[in-house]
Design a protein around this motif. Structure first.
Motif: not given
Length: 339
Positions: A64-86
């Motif tokens: 979702r963040l990738r598809s939103e690109g520069k128009n994304s409203p996201a400021d912070v990403v929080l994940t539950v493991d290193i795999g998703r962070l990567y």
């Protein structure tokens, strides 16, 4: 003409006020369940005046963040493991940020070298054994689980789960591909049943006598010990906890992290950095232990008394990013051995 000027002024003022309001808000894309992060966010708002909005999902947020690109409203990403962070780092969805506090609060093996993501809490992958059927000290290393003496005695969740895959990656990092696969094959040969369920299900299986040994994240023990369901408290009381690989010459227990970063196109980067810094300070670091039985990443903050009562342990200081980079090789081994 005067009416036009007044209307124009009001519109311009509204836009300014809207931008000011937005600067006092953070939009968070979270893989962590709301009940786990809301206490942190409430305290952050109380301390800073910055409000937060959370979009929660276990899957699809990076896409979702990738598809939103520069128009994304996201400021912070929080994940539950290193795999998703990567995944976020690999897709170049995070900003490299400059924060002396984050560098001070988080050891180098628990953050990225380019300052795009940061570990926020730790969990250990531990071994649990039946008090009634396994002697204390019978298993001390994760490698012991491949010993034929445990044939038909072990339960695990599927190898393809991120927690199992991360453990497999750590074995590759320590032993190389060939020896790691030999270990995985031995583990699978010792399973009492096909891999299934979550970590709670493995504890339940020990309690019911389906197996004697299992691998779980440490916080599941705490959740079961203090469960509102009496039966689950009984499951927890039937266990011996083992933090593996603790001898002086050994590497320590495998750990994973929850973590976060600032979204690449965040409109509120300064506030986003403030949130990450807050999550690594003493108050939040202790809260991770109180709410979810996780360990602090900040070395100046001690674990909670409850966590201390389970025993101290040495952690594997393998750079956490290496676990993510070995994930594909780990999955290939998992597929070959039928984990």
């Amino acid at each position: 003409m005067k009416v036009y000027k007044i209307v124009s002024f009001i519109i311009a003022l509204s836009l300014v006020l809207t931008n000011i309001a937005k600067s006092d808000e953070l939009n968070i894309y979270s893989h962590r369940q709301p009940f786990l992060i809301n206490p942190f966010l409430e305290e952050f708002t109380k301390k800073t005046g910055i409000n937060t909005n959370v979009i929660y999902s276990t899957k699809g947020l990076a896409q979702r963040l990738r598809s939103e690109g520069k128009n994304s409203p996201a400021d912070v990403v929080l994940t539950v493991d290193i795999g998703r962070l990567y995944i976020y780092q690999d897709l170049e969805l995070l900003s490299s940020i400059n924060s002396e506090k984050l560098l001070k609060n988080i050891p180098s093996h628990l953050r990225s070298s380019d300052n795009t993501w940061f570990g926020l809490s730790k969990r250990a992958r531990i071994i649990v054994m039946s008090k009634d059927r396994v002697d204390k000290g019978a298993i001390t290393r994760i490698e012991d689980l491949a010993d034929p003496r445990w044939k038909g005695k072990i339960c695990t969740r599927p190898g393809s789960h991120v927690y199992s895959r991360a453990l497999m990656s750590s074995m590759i990092a320590e032993h190389g591909l060939e020896k790691a696969e030999k270990w995985a094959s031995g583990l699978v040969s010792n399973l009492a049943r096909r891999p299934q369920g979550n970590d709670r299900a493995q504890v339940k299986a020990i309690f019911e006598g389906q197996c004697d040994v299992a691998i779980i994240n440490n916080y599941y023990f705490g959740k079961l010990k203090y469960s509102d369901i009496e039966e689950q408290r009984d499951w927890a009381s039937s266990l011996i906890l083992v933090f593996p690989n603790q001898s002086k010459t050994d590497r320590g227990a495998h750990i994973n992290i929850s973590g976060g970063g600032v979204a690449k196109y965040s409109k509120n980067k300064d506030s986003a950095i403030k949130l990450l810094e807050f999550l690594t300070d003493e108050f939040a670091q202790k809260l991770y232990g109180e709410i979810n039985f996780e360990y602090p990443v900040n070395p100046t903050v001690e674990p909670t008394e409850e966590l201390k009562s389970w025993g101290t342990f040495k952690e594997d200081k393998l750079p956490i990013l290496k676990i993510a980079k070995l994930s594909r090789e780990a999955q290939k081994i998992i597929d070959r051995v039928g984990w």
